[in-house]
Design an enzyme around this catalytic site. Structure first.
Site, PDB file in Angstrom:
ATOM      1  N   GLU A 218      14.104  40.680 106.866  1.00  0.00           N
ATOM      2  CA  GLU A 218      14.555  39.546 107.674  1.00  0.00           C
ATOM      3  C   GLU A 218      13.384  38.602 107.971  1.00  0.00           C
ATOM      4  O   GLU A 218      12.243  39.032 108.198  1.00  0.00           O
ATOM      5  CB  GLU A 218      15.224  40.032 108.971  1.00  0.00           C
TER       6      GLU A 218
ATOM      7  N   HIS B  85      17.979  47.828 111.099  1.00  0.00           N
ATOM      8  CA  HIS B  85      19.384  47.454 111.137  1.00  0.00           C
ATOM      9  C   HIS B  85      19.872  46.752 109.885  1.00  0.00           C
ATOM     10  O   HIS B  85      21.020  46.290 109.843  1.00  0.00           O
ATOM     11  CB  HIS B  85      19.623  46.572 112.375  1.00  0.00           C
TER      12      HIS B  85
ATOM     13  N   HIS C  93      10.692  45.317 106.585  1.00  0.00           N
ATOM     14  CA  HIS C  93      12.009  44.696 106.765  1.00  0.00           C
ATOM     15  C   HIS C  93      12.001  43.275 106.211  1.00  0.00           C
ATOM     16  O   HIS C  93      11.062  42.514 106.458  1.00  0.00           O
ATOM     17  CB  HIS C  93      12.324  44.708 108.269  1.00  0.00           C
TER      18      HIS C  93
ATOM     19  N   ASP D 287      12.210  46.703 113.707  1.00  0.00           N
ATOM     20  CA  ASP D 287      13.114  46.228 114.767  1.00  0.00           C
ATOM     21  C   ASP D 287      13.522  47.316 115.776  1.00  0.00           C
ATOM     22  O   ASP D 287      13.894  47.000 116.909  1.00  0.00           O
ATOM     23  CB  ASP D 287      14.387  45.632 114.153  1.00  0.00           C
TER      24      ASP D 287
ATOM     25  N   TYR E 117      18.468  44.267 124.105  1.00  0.00           N
ATOM     26  CA  TYR E 117      18.155  44.246 122.667  1.00  0.00           C
ATOM     27  C   TYR E 117      18.992  45.296 121.929  1.00  0.00           C
ATOM     28  O   TYR E 117      19.614  45.022 120.901  1.00  0.00           O
ATOM     29  CB  TYR E 117      16.659  44.528 122.524  1.00  0.00           C
TER      30      TYR E 117
ATOM     31  N   ASP F 243      12.147  36.826 110.247  1.00  0.00           N
ATOM     32  CA  ASP F 243      11.226  36.836 111.396  1.00  0.00           C
ATOM     33  C   ASP F 243      10.057  37.792 111.156  1.00  0.00           C
ATOM     34  O   ASP F 243       9.060  37.731 111.877  1.00  0.00           O
ATOM     35  CB  ASP F 243      11.948  37.166 112.719  1.00  0.00           C
TER      36      ASP F 243
ATOM     37  N   HIS G 241      19.650  33.677 116.896  1.00  0.00           N
ATOM     38  CA  HIS G 241      20.963  33.738 116.220  1.00  0.00           C
ATOM     39  C   HIS G 241      22.099  34.240 117.131  1.00  0.00           C
ATOM     40  O   HIS G 241      22.743  35.249 116.874  1.00  0.00           O
ATOM     41  CB  HIS G 241      20.916  34.459 114.875  1.00  0.00           C
TER      42      HIS G 241
ATOM     43  N   HIS H 125       9.134  43.569 117.807  1.00  0.00           N
ATOM     44  CA  HIS H 125       9.349  42.569 118.868  1.00  0.00           C
ATOM     45  C   HIS H 125       8.950  43.174 120.211  1.00  0.00           C
ATOM     46  O   HIS H 125       9.298  44.325 120.503  1.00  0.00           O
ATOM     47  CB  HIS H 125      10.821  42.174 118.967  1.00  0.00           C
TER      48      HIS H 125
HETATM   49 FE1  FEO Z   1      15.954  42.214 111.714  1.00  0.00          FE
HETATM   50 FE2  FEO Z   1      13.544  41.172 113.953  1.00  0.00          FE
HETATM   51  O1  FEO Z   1      14.583  41.138 112.396  1.00  0.00           O
END
Ligand code: FEO
Length: 394
Positions: free
Chosen positions: A80, A144, A78, A163, A190, A82, A24, A223
């Site tokens: 999101e 976040h 989380h 994250d 990051y 991913d 993104h 990640h």
């Molecule tokens: Fe906020 Fe890695 O997603």
């Protein structure tokens, strides 16, 4: 598949996305990973899942360790996609496990997936015994997303903060001590592109976790690599970045139409270097916006240069400033310069955006018509020297 064990009974069961190059708007030349963790105990727990197209990769890793139907609890740190993208499929596969999440996580997951799950919501300090181990949950709103939370495995001293503390970096290694210092470069990029606007909240959260007195042997982010050798290194880096760690670095970020702004940029750069700055020249069409933001993290001063096009700034500068204003970097001094043909506009437009965001701007700007001559290049060099003097001696 290689089985990766963090501590006895705690496994990495995520997926490696070798090919993603744009996350993104953030360039990911090294790809990324989506980390999920499996904890085997009297009650088996899966912490987080992976992006939906990687569901089978995660399932394969879990299946090498246990029969997935033996998972009793799934923690969703989380919403999101991913990290929750494979949640509906794994819930289906397991057969209605308990899904632990924050209150906002529950709302988000219901909205995303339009289905009910066997939710149990948790707040900061809530604990859950899973047999020989206890899980402690820590809400981390806006780190976040509003729903974000951390899971901590008490007995193993392992923090799974989703994250936070991550890096977009795909590799065959899973632990940071297997890679070396390169990991910090990915972690800094990051942080700068994802967490920078949240610096005050990060400082508060680190303080809160320190006050909770929880020892941390290992940090498994969602990640990139797992921090095993010395997790305090990344915590300390987050604290320093959030406080605004800066050296003698000044950046010249610019674009150019016919080379005039570039000539100015190079003369200014020479002035910065002569004044003792660690200066870097960054052309907006040769550097991805997310790499420039990473460079900005430890820079004290930023000079922005743009030619005037149609009475305004160059489009690449517009793109960059749009991205920059969302990240709200604090404590930097900005300077502006540009070239034009018959009428200016770029410097004025850049200044307007920076003023709207309340960035600190050096009042002196530099504008040159057509191609800078030798006298004007000397003025540009002097402009660079004065800017460096102001910024480095502030
Ligand atoms: Fe906020 Fe890695 O997603």
């Amino acid at each position: 598949m290689q089985i990766v064990e963090l501590k006895k009974g705690i496994y990495w069961v995520g997926a490696i996305d070798w090919n993603v190059r744009d996350f993104h708007g953030y360039s990911t030349p090294f790809g990324t990973t989506y980390n999920a963790y499996l904890i085997l105990d009297e009650r088996n727990v899966l912490v987080d899942t992976v992006k939906a197209p990687f569901y089978l990769e995660m399932l394969g890793r879990i299946s090498e360790i246990i029969d997935p139907s033996k998972i009793e609890i799934v923690v969703s740190n989380h919403v999101e996609a991913d990290h929750s993208g494979s949640l509906p499929q794994i819930v289906e596969k397991i057969g209605n496990p308990i899904v632990i999440t924050s209150e906002r996580g529950k709302k988000g997951l219901e909205k995303y997936y339009q289905r009910s799950m066997n939710f149990k919501t948790v707040k900061t300090g809530d604990t859950l015994s899973i047999g020989h181990r206890t899980l402690t949950f820590v809400e981390a709103p806006m780190l976040h997303w509003p729903d974000s939370m951390f899971t901590y495995v008490n007995e193993d001293r392992v923090l799974l903060p989703n994250d936070a503390f991550g890096q977009h970096f795909a590799s065959s290694q899973r632990f940071e001590d297997e890679v070396g210092d390169e990991v910090m470069r990915h972690a800094a990029k990051y942080y700068a592109n994802i967490l920078w606007p949240l610096a005050p909240l990060i400082l508060k959260k680190v303080d809160e976790v320190v006050k909770m007195g929880i020892p941390i042997d290992m940090i498994g982010p969602s990640h990139g690599l797992i921090w095993r050798r010395d997790p305090s290194r990344i915590i300390q880096a987050y604290v320093e970045w959030s406080r605004g760690r800066m050296g003698r670095k000044i950046l010249v970020i610019y674009d150019t139409m016919w080379g005039s702004t570039e000539s100015m940029a190079k003369a200014i750069l020479k002035g910065l270097i002569e004044e003792g700055a660690e200066a870097r020249l960054l052309h907006l069409r040769s550097n991805h916006r997310s790499d420039i933001i990473a460079e900005m993290l430890e820079a004290k001063g930023i000079l922005l240069g743009s030619p005037t096009l149609n009475n305004g700034m160059f489009p690449t500068m517009g793109d960059f400033l749009t991205y920059l204003r969302g990240l709200k970097p604090k404590g930097k001094v900005f300077g502006l310069f540009g070239s034009h043909g018959w009428g200016g506009g770029a410097v004025k437009e850049m200044r307007k955006i920076l003023e709207q965001e309340r960035f600190e701007i050096w009042e002196k700007g530099l504008e040159i018509q057509y191609l800078p001559d030798s006298e004007e290049l000397k003025i540009a060099l002097q402009f660079g020297k004065e800017f460096a003097h102001k910024v480095l001696n502030a």
